[in-house]
Design a protein around this motif. Sequence first.
Motif, PDB file in Angstrom:
ATOM      1  N   ASN A  53       2.935  -8.402 -18.921  1.00  0.00           N
ATOM      2  CA  ASN A  53       2.051  -7.457 -19.580  1.00  0.00           C
ATOM      3  C   ASN A  53       2.699  -6.878 -20.821  1.00  0.00           C
ATOM      4  O   ASN A  53       2.547  -5.721 -21.135  1.00  0.00           O
ATOM      5  CB  ASN A  53       1.660  -6.335 -18.616  1.00  0.00           C
ATOM      6  CG  ASN A  53       2.836  -5.411 -18.256  1.00  0.00           C
ATOM      7  OD1 ASN A  53       4.000  -5.809 -18.305  1.00  0.00           O
ATOM      8  ND2 ASN A  53       2.510  -4.180 -17.915  1.00  0.00           N
ATOM      9  N   LEU A  54       3.426  -7.709 -21.584  1.00  0.00           N
ATOM     10  CA  LEU A  54       4.117  -7.232 -22.776  1.00  0.00           C
ATOM     11  C   LEU A  54       3.110  -6.739 -23.818  1.00  0.00           C
ATOM     12  O   LEU A  54       2.091  -7.380 -24.058  1.00  0.00           O
ATOM     13  CB  LEU A  54       4.964  -8.354 -23.380  1.00  0.00           C
ATOM     14  CG  LEU A  54       5.996  -7.898 -24.417  1.00  0.00           C
ATOM     15  CD1 LEU A  54       7.242  -7.376 -23.712  1.00  0.00           C
ATOM     16  CD2 LEU A  54       6.368  -9.044 -25.367  1.00  0.00           C
ATOM     17  N   ASP A  55       3.414  -5.611 -24.441  1.00  0.00           N
ATOM     18  CA  ASP A  55       2.585  -5.088 -25.526  1.00  0.00           C
ATOM     19  C   ASP A  55       2.532  -6.137 -26.643  1.00  0.00           C
ATOM     20  O   ASP A  55       3.569  -6.531 -27.176  1.00  0.00           O
ATOM     21  CB  ASP A  55       3.197  -3.787 -26.048  1.00  0.00           C
ATOM     22  CG  ASP A  55       2.348  -3.104 -27.110  1.00  0.00           C
ATOM     23  OD1 ASP A  55       1.476  -3.760 -27.712  1.00  0.00           O
ATOM     24  OD2 ASP A  55       2.572  -1.900 -27.350  1.00  0.00           O
ATOM     25  N   PRO A  56       1.331  -6.599 -27.024  1.00  0.00           N
ATOM     26  CA  PRO A  56       1.256  -7.609 -28.081  1.00  0.00           C
ATOM     27  C   PRO A  56       1.938  -7.193 -29.374  1.00  0.00           C
ATOM     28  O   PRO A  56       2.427  -8.047 -30.123  1.00  0.00           O
ATOM     29  CB  PRO A  56      -0.255  -7.796 -28.287  1.00  0.00           C
ATOM     30  CG  PRO A  56      -0.869  -7.367 -26.998  1.00  0.00           C
ATOM     31  CD  PRO A  56       0.005  -6.261 -26.479  1.00  0.00           C
ATOM     32  N   LEU A  88      12.423  -8.211 -29.354  1.00  0.00           N
ATOM     33  CA  LEU A  88      11.407  -8.946 -28.606  1.00  0.00           C
ATOM     34  C   LEU A  88      12.022  -9.667 -27.412  1.00  0.00           C
ATOM     35  O   LEU A  88      11.485  -9.618 -26.294  1.00  0.00           O
ATOM     36  CB  LEU A  88      10.707  -9.943 -29.539  1.00  0.00           C
ATOM     37  CG  LEU A  88       9.694 -10.904 -28.911  1.00  0.00           C
ATOM     38  CD1 LEU A  88       8.594 -10.157 -28.180  1.00  0.00           C
ATOM     39  CD2 LEU A  88       9.095 -11.803 -29.999  1.00  0.00           C
ATOM     40  N   ARG A  89      13.153 -10.322 -27.622  1.00  0.00           N
ATOM     41  CA  ARG A  89      13.813 -11.028 -26.518  1.00  0.00           C
ATOM     42  C   ARG A  89      14.226 -10.048 -25.423  1.00  0.00           C
ATOM     43  O   ARG A  89      14.052 -10.310 -24.227  1.00  0.00           O
ATOM     44  CB  ARG A  89      15.031 -11.787 -27.037  1.00  0.00           C
ATOM     45  CG  ARG A  89      14.718 -12.975 -27.925  1.00  0.00           C
ATOM     46  CD  ARG A  89      15.969 -13.791 -28.227  1.00  0.00           C
ATOM     47  NE  ARG A  89      15.698 -14.820 -29.214  1.00  0.00           N
ATOM     48  CZ  ARG A  89      15.929 -14.691 -30.521  1.00  0.00           C
ATOM     49  NH1 ARG A  89      16.435 -13.544 -31.004  1.00  0.00           N
ATOM     50  NH2 ARG A  89      15.645 -15.676 -31.352  1.00  0.00           N
ATOM     51  N   ALA A  90      14.789  -8.917 -25.837  1.00  0.00           N
ATOM     52  CA  ALA A  90      15.256  -7.941 -24.852  1.00  0.00           C
ATOM     53  C   ALA A  90      14.091  -7.388 -24.030  1.00  0.00           C
ATOM     54  O   ALA A  90      14.196  -7.230 -22.805  1.00  0.00           O
ATOM     55  CB  ALA A  90      15.998  -6.801 -25.558  1.00  0.00           C
ATOM     56  N   ARG A  91      12.968  -7.097 -24.688  1.00  0.00           N
ATOM     57  CA  ARG A  91      11.826  -6.549 -23.960  1.00  0.00           C
ATOM     58  C   ARG A  91      11.183  -7.604 -23.058  1.00  0.00           C
ATOM     59  O   ARG A  91      10.679  -7.275 -21.979  1.00  0.00           O
ATOM     60  CB  ARG A  91      10.812  -5.986 -24.954  1.00  0.00           C
ATOM     61  CG  ARG A  91      11.329  -4.777 -25.714  1.00  0.00           C
ATOM     62  CD  ARG A  91      11.503  -3.562 -24.803  1.00  0.00           C
ATOM     63  NE  ARG A  91      10.237  -3.067 -24.341  1.00  0.00           N
ATOM     64  CZ  ARG A  91       9.503  -2.165 -24.988  1.00  0.00           C
ATOM     65  NH1 ARG A  91       9.936  -1.659 -26.141  1.00  0.00           N
ATOM     66  NH2 ARG A  91       8.362  -1.749 -24.493  1.00  0.00           N
ATOM     67  N   ALA A  92      11.205  -8.859 -23.480  1.00  0.00           N
ATOM     68  CA  ALA A  92      10.692  -9.922 -22.619  1.00  0.00           C
ATOM     69  C   ALA A  92      11.564 -10.070 -21.381  1.00  0.00           C
ATOM     70  O   ALA A  92      11.064 -10.226 -20.260  1.00  0.00           O
ATOM     71  CB  ALA A  92      10.619 -11.237 -23.384  1.00  0.00           C
ATOM     72  N   ASP A 124      13.900 -18.427 -20.621  1.00  0.00           N
ATOM     73  CA  ASP A 124      15.331 -18.197 -20.434  1.00  0.00           C
ATOM     74  C   ASP A 124      15.583 -17.101 -19.410  1.00  0.00           C
ATOM     75  O   ASP A 124      16.460 -17.223 -18.546  1.00  0.00           O
ATOM     76  CB  ASP A 124      15.995 -17.811 -21.772  1.00  0.00           C
ATOM     77  CG  ASP A 124      16.009 -18.965 -22.747  1.00  0.00           C
ATOM     78  OD1 ASP A 124      15.801 -20.123 -22.330  1.00  0.00           O
ATOM     79  OD2 ASP A 124      16.249 -18.710 -23.956  1.00  0.00           O
ATOM     80  N   ALA A 125      14.812 -16.014 -19.498  1.00  0.00           N
ATOM     81  CA  ALA A 125      15.017 -14.891 -18.581  1.00  0.00           C
ATOM     82  C   ALA A 125      14.666 -15.254 -17.160  1.00  0.00           C
ATOM     83  O   ALA A 125      15.352 -14.836 -16.211  1.00  0.00           O
ATOM     84  CB  ALA A 125      14.202 -13.685 -19.039  1.00  0.00           C
TER      85      ALA A 125
END
Length: 368
Positions: A306-309, A319-323, A362-363
Amino acid sequence: MTARPVLTDADFPPLKNDLILRAARGEPTERTPVWVMRQAGRYLPEFRETRAEHDFFRVCRTPELATRVTLQPIDRYAGLLDASIIFCDILVVPQALGMTVEMVPGKGPHFPEPLREPADLERLTTHVDVEKELGYALDAITLTRQQLAGRVPLFGFCGAPWTLMAYMIEGGGSKTFSKAKRWLFQYPDAASQLLQRLTEVAADFLVAQVNAGAQIVQVFDSWAGELSPADFERFSLPYLRQIAERVRAQLGDRAVPMVVFAKGAHFGLHALAHAGYDVVSLDWTVTPQEARRAMAGAPRVTLQGNLDPCLLFAPHDVLRARARQMINDFGVGGGHIANLGHGMMPDHDPEALRVYLEAVRDASTVSR
């Protein structure tokens, strides 16, 4: 309804990647599957090239064009997306009911003659043959499923009754939804009549999409959060439940996983978990922990999101960190389908989506 052949998996190339179907059914997965809403759309230069030559609804109504744009993100992000979603629009249902809908550049959908009073319901088609009126979408699904060649499963979808009703009465998007809500409060019987008619068409459309080759379906209630909890319980939720019931009853042992996305309806998560869907999609304003607390005691459902677009506008390291944080919060190994909390935006950089998709992969591998 017009007779069309009922297609099965045997009519298409074998599926090579069933990750999202297993996740939707609550089965263990070796990594978190990912796709994004509006993944075929205006942020892609190849899509804009197609749209420069063809009207929006002409693309929807031409199976070869709809297939082409549906496959564009699958080709661009080869191996990074775990699902495809047919290029269409939720407003083809009001069109099938006899309403004119235009897609106005820079404005979005526009109804030249919206519904204004209950008497206007008489303008709507009483019995919609979805296989006739929406056959172009079904043909596009069949053609897309063939041309996917088993790379990933194909989503079908429809709009939820309340969201469709809101568009049909407002005449397009709205900041207040006052016209549509006026119907709920001044004409509740007429509103219920319209919602019921939309429910029946939506359910028939989803069944027809599965018969044409869709392997998973999603119901979009984009304006659910515009309702109060009490009004959601009365004017949205019963019809969402009914769609799930009708689709499953008609498909029987051919039923596919079903997803519901009621944007903004945090107050309804517990009820949505009881609504007959396999997956409940979340927007970015609710955490997976909050969602699971709200669903405590409900049947098992997979969560999607549910990442903020808007994080796709962030520097790539952010972006990578929040993903990664999203994947950690939901957990890996089952029970989650990664997605955005809403759809892609026209001004998104296509490479930002690549970063997001790679970060999710990756995560979800590293977390195991």
